[in-house]
Design an enzyme around this catalytic site. Structure first.
Site, PDB file in Angstrom:
ATOM      1  N   PHE A 129      13.311  -0.135   2.334  1.00 41.18           N
ATOM      2  CA  PHE A 129      12.379   0.912   1.901  1.00 41.18           C
ATOM      3  C   PHE A 129      12.898   2.264   2.397  1.00 41.18           C
ATOM      4  O   PHE A 129      13.241   2.405   3.563  1.00 41.18           O
ATOM      5  CB  PHE A 129      10.996   0.617   2.492  1.00 41.18           C
ATOM      6  CG  PHE A 129       9.891   1.430   1.889  1.00 41.18           C
ATOM      7  CD1 PHE A 129       9.229   0.999   0.762  1.00 41.18           C
ATOM      8  CD2 PHE A 129       9.511   2.638   2.451  1.00 41.18           C
ATOM      9  CE1 PHE A 129       8.200   1.742   0.205  1.00 41.18           C
ATOM     10  CE2 PHE A 129       8.489   3.396   1.901  1.00 41.18           C
ATOM     11  CZ  PHE A 129       7.831   2.950   0.775  1.00 41.18           C
ATOM     12  N   ASP A 198      10.286  -4.783  10.078  1.00 45.87           N
ATOM     13  CA  ASP A 198       9.195  -4.102   9.384  1.00 45.87           C
ATOM     14  C   ASP A 198       8.444  -5.162   8.585  1.00 45.87           C
ATOM     15  O   ASP A 198       9.011  -5.797   7.686  1.00 45.87           O
ATOM     16  CB  ASP A 198       9.752  -3.006   8.472  1.00 45.87           C
ATOM     17  CG  ASP A 198       8.635  -2.154   7.875  1.00 45.87           C
ATOM     18  OD1 ASP A 198       7.512  -2.688   7.682  1.00 45.87           O
ATOM     19  OD2 ASP A 198       8.888  -0.974   7.575  1.00 45.87           O
ATOM     20  N   TYR A 223      -2.521  -0.804   5.086  1.00 47.60           N
ATOM     21  CA  TYR A 223      -3.214  -0.610   3.806  1.00 47.60           C
ATOM     22  C   TYR A 223      -2.719  -1.528   2.694  1.00 47.60           C
ATOM     23  O   TYR A 223      -3.189  -1.454   1.577  1.00 47.60           O
ATOM     24  CB  TYR A 223      -3.146   0.860   3.357  1.00 47.60           C
ATOM     25  CG  TYR A 223      -1.762   1.480   3.306  1.00 47.60           C
ATOM     26  CD1 TYR A 223      -0.902   1.221   2.258  1.00 47.60           C
ATOM     27  CD2 TYR A 223      -1.334   2.342   4.311  1.00 47.60           C
ATOM     28  CE1 TYR A 223       0.356   1.787   2.214  1.00 47.60           C
ATOM     29  CE2 TYR A 223      -0.077   2.925   4.270  1.00 47.60           C
ATOM     30  CZ  TYR A 223       0.767   2.645   3.225  1.00 47.60           C
ATOM     31  OH  TYR A 223       2.018   3.210   3.191  1.00 47.60           O
ATOM     32  N   LYS A 224      -1.752  -2.397   2.989  1.00 49.64           N
ATOM     33  CA  LYS A 224      -1.264  -3.321   1.963  1.00 49.64           C
ATOM     34  C   LYS A 224      -2.075  -4.619   2.064  1.00 49.64           C
ATOM     35  O   LYS A 224      -3.245  -4.637   1.723  1.00 49.64           O
ATOM     36  CB  LYS A 224       0.238  -3.515   2.131  1.00 49.64           C
ATOM     37  CG  LYS A 224       0.991  -2.217   1.777  1.00 49.64           C
ATOM     38  CD  LYS A 224       2.455  -2.237   2.089  1.00 49.64           C
ATOM     39  CE  LYS A 224       3.078  -0.904   1.680  1.00 49.64           C
ATOM     40  NZ  LYS A 224       4.352  -0.655   2.349  1.00 49.64           N
ATOM     41  N   ARG A 384       6.688  -4.756 -10.967  1.00 50.44           N
ATOM     42  CA  ARG A 384       6.372  -5.422  -9.712  1.00 50.44           C
ATOM     43  C   ARG A 384       4.931  -5.919  -9.732  1.00 50.44           C
ATOM     44  O   ARG A 384       4.015  -5.162 -10.040  1.00 50.44           O
ATOM     45  CB  ARG A 384       6.575  -4.405  -8.587  1.00 50.44           C
ATOM     46  CG  ARG A 384       6.725  -4.988  -7.228  1.00 50.44           C
ATOM     47  CD  ARG A 384       7.102  -3.897  -6.247  1.00 50.44           C
ATOM     48  NE  ARG A 384       5.999  -2.977  -6.029  1.00 50.44           N
ATOM     49  CZ  ARG A 384       5.714  -2.411  -4.842  1.00 50.44           C
ATOM     50  NH1 ARG A 384       6.466  -2.677  -3.792  1.00 50.44           N
ATOM     51  NH2 ARG A 384       4.708  -1.578  -4.725  1.00 50.44           N
TER      52      ARG A 384
HETATM   53  C1  LIG Z   1       4.768   0.567   2.549  1.00 51.15           C
HETATM   54  C2  LIG Z   1       5.944   0.677   3.455  1.00 51.15           C
HETATM   55  C3  LIG Z   1       6.063   1.731   4.344  1.00 51.15           C
HETATM   56  C4  LIG Z   1       5.028   2.809   4.352  1.00 51.15           C
HETATM   57  O1  LIG Z   1       5.219   3.749   5.354  1.00 51.15           O
HETATM   58  P1  LIG Z   1       4.119   4.862   5.590  1.00 51.15           P
HETATM   59  O2  LIG Z   1       4.515   5.487   6.851  1.00 51.15           O
HETATM   60  O3  LIG Z   1       2.794   4.179   5.610  1.00 51.15           O
HETATM   61  O4  LIG Z   1       4.158   5.808   4.430  1.00 51.15           O
HETATM   62  C5  LIG Z   1       7.163   1.750   5.190  1.00 51.15           C
HETATM   63  N1  LIG Z   1       8.099   0.775   5.142  1.00 51.15           N
HETATM   64  C6  LIG Z   1       8.001  -0.254   4.290  1.00 51.15           C
HETATM   65  C7  LIG Z   1       9.045  -1.308   4.283  1.00 51.15           C
HETATM   66  C8  LIG Z   1       6.933  -0.320   3.405  1.00 51.15           C
HETATM   67  O5  LIG Z   1       6.849  -1.329   2.539  1.00 51.15           O
END
Ligand SMILES: *Cc1c(COP(=O)(O)O)cnc(C)c1O
Length: 425
Positions: A129, A198, A223-224, A384
């Site tokens: 990401f 992560d 939030y996921k 997705r």
């Molecule tokens: C959703 C996600 C994030 C989100 O980071 P924020 O700091 O909440 O914007 C970070 N890393 C991964 C791998 C994600 O899937």
């Protein structure tokens, strides 16, 4: 051929079916985007309203103690712990995933500098990401490390003697491919490197055993799959063997050993509490608590193992239905078929039209999302679909595949209104 009746039978036999009632799902929507933003739990609106009107409105500043506001990051951390194979006292809910990654990566680099000064490389996956890569780029630049990016399949064979830290996302956000957390951790340790995981697409979606794997650091998203609401606090975990040894760089007063002594010098709190920085968004924290509750509600019904069984059944079903019904329309499966390598989502690629197909599906009430491929075409555009076993049913999967077939067959996705790009995709 899998029939609608087969799917209804699967719903009738689903031991987790009652959990859907914990959510306020809008009528007529098939929500396959819980991997981006989880659904609103029914309990959240009232809980947040109570915090506003009673705890804030009536309790005022006394609620830091009286309503337990000050303890929320640790209390919620304790409730997240069993979902990721950690113990109470090892996790804090706080800040964002990006910020927590900055904290744990910085601590890991301090560790590496102290223990293995010759190691100057942070190893990660090219397809990670982007925010994870940006944070690592900035920290590596500031601290004299090199960020080395390889393909996901090449991580283990790239563990050379100069690697200080392996930083990976457990389930890839684009492809849904899942790393073997235990095997990669063992290989990294064998090669003398630390691991940072992560868990943004894992916590609440797939079983994770951080302690069992002996991992070093982890972060994840609220939030996921934890259903904490937009911008919900994230979490951080540090193995107890490291937690007291290194300070994180955002040395704010909430991570101080005695914040209310108001002394001019920083003394880090013991353990994971030092990974806190400043005052937390309490309204978002209480919403996150309601979200975590929805995942914990599965504990008496088999917990993460039962959620995983259903998640795999849902993704297996979607893959089978798409292959039965949408063959010949140029869709390719990106997510691994192998269960051990699959997260809780199914990604399909198509050389053109992916954006319009997703928009046409959304107009029909089937909410998935679109992730752009690379400009050079090396990685294709992706459709997705996230499957959240807490609230997604098998009949919905059938209808989602049915809509996809109709959108493709009629060429509906070519319509101009489905091909105008929005800011958030
Ligand atoms: C959703 C996600 C994030 C989100 O980071 P924020 O700091 O909440 O914007 C970070 N890393 C991964 C791998 C994600 O899937």
């Amino acid at each position: 051929m899998t029939t609608l009746q087969d799917c209804r039978t699967m719903d009738a036999q689903d031991p987790l079916r009652e959990l859907r009632d914990l959510f306020a799902l809008p009528e007529g929507v098939i929500y396959l985007d819980g991997n981006s933003l989880g659904v609103l739990p029914r309990a959240t609106a009232q809980r947040v309203a109570r915090t506003v009107t009673d705890e804030w409105g009536q309790g005022l500043i006394g609620s830091w103690n009286g309503a337990g506001w000050f303890d929320l990051p640790r209390r919620l951390g304790d409730r997240i712990a069993p979902l990721i194979g950690a113990q109470p006292g090892e996790v804090v809910a706080t800040d964002s995933t990006s910020i927590n990654l900055y904290k744990v990566l910085s601590a890991a680099l301090h560790h590496a500098q102290a223990e293995a000064p010759g190691r100057r490389v942070v190893l990660s996956e090219r397809d990670n990401f982007p925010t994870d890569l940006y944070i690592a780029q900035a920290l590596c630049r500031d601290r004299g490390f090199e960020l080395r990016l390889v393909d996901g399949a090449q991580v283990q064979s790239s563990l050379s003697t100069d690697v200080a830290v392996v930083m990976l996302t457990h389930v890839n956000y684009r492809s849904g491919a899942m790393h073997d957390l235990a095997a990669v951790t063992t290989a990294a340790h064998h090669a003398g490197a630390l691991t940072i995981w992560d868990l943004a697409h894992s916590a609440g979606a797939v079983p994770v055993e951080l302690a069992g794997a002996g991992a070093d650091f982890a972060v994840g998203c609220g939030y996921k799959y934890l259903n904490g609401g937009p911008g919900a606090p994230a979490f951080a975990w540090v193995h107890p063997r490291h937690a007291d040894r290194f300070e994180q760089p955002l040395a704010g007063w909430w991570g101080h050993a005695a914040p209310f002594e108001f002394t001019p010098h920083y003394r880090p709190a013991a353990g994971i509490a030092r990974y806190l920085c400043g005052t937390q968004p309490i309204l978002s924290m209480v919403a996150l608590e309601c979200g975590i509750d929805t995942v914990l509600a599965a504990q008496p019904l088999g917990g993460m193992a039962a959620l995983r069984r259903k998640s795999l059944a849902l993704t297996d079903l979607f893959i089978a239905l798409v292959e039965e019904r949408c063959a010949g329309h140029g869709l390719a499966l990106v997510t691994p078929r192998e269960h051990a390598r699959r997260g809780s989502q199914v990604c399909l690629s198509r050389t053109d039209g992916a954006y319009g197909i997703v928009q046409a599906l959304i107009a029909r009430g089937v909410i998935g999302d679109f992730r752009a491929g690379s400009a050079d075409g090396g990685t294709p555009d992706i459709l997705r679909f996230g499957f959240t076993p807490l609230y997604t049913g098998f009949e919905e999967v059938w209808h989602a595949a049915d809509h996809l077939q109709q959108v493709l067959q009629g060429g509906e996705w070519r319509r101009p209104e489905f091909n105008r790009r929005h800011a958030v995709t």
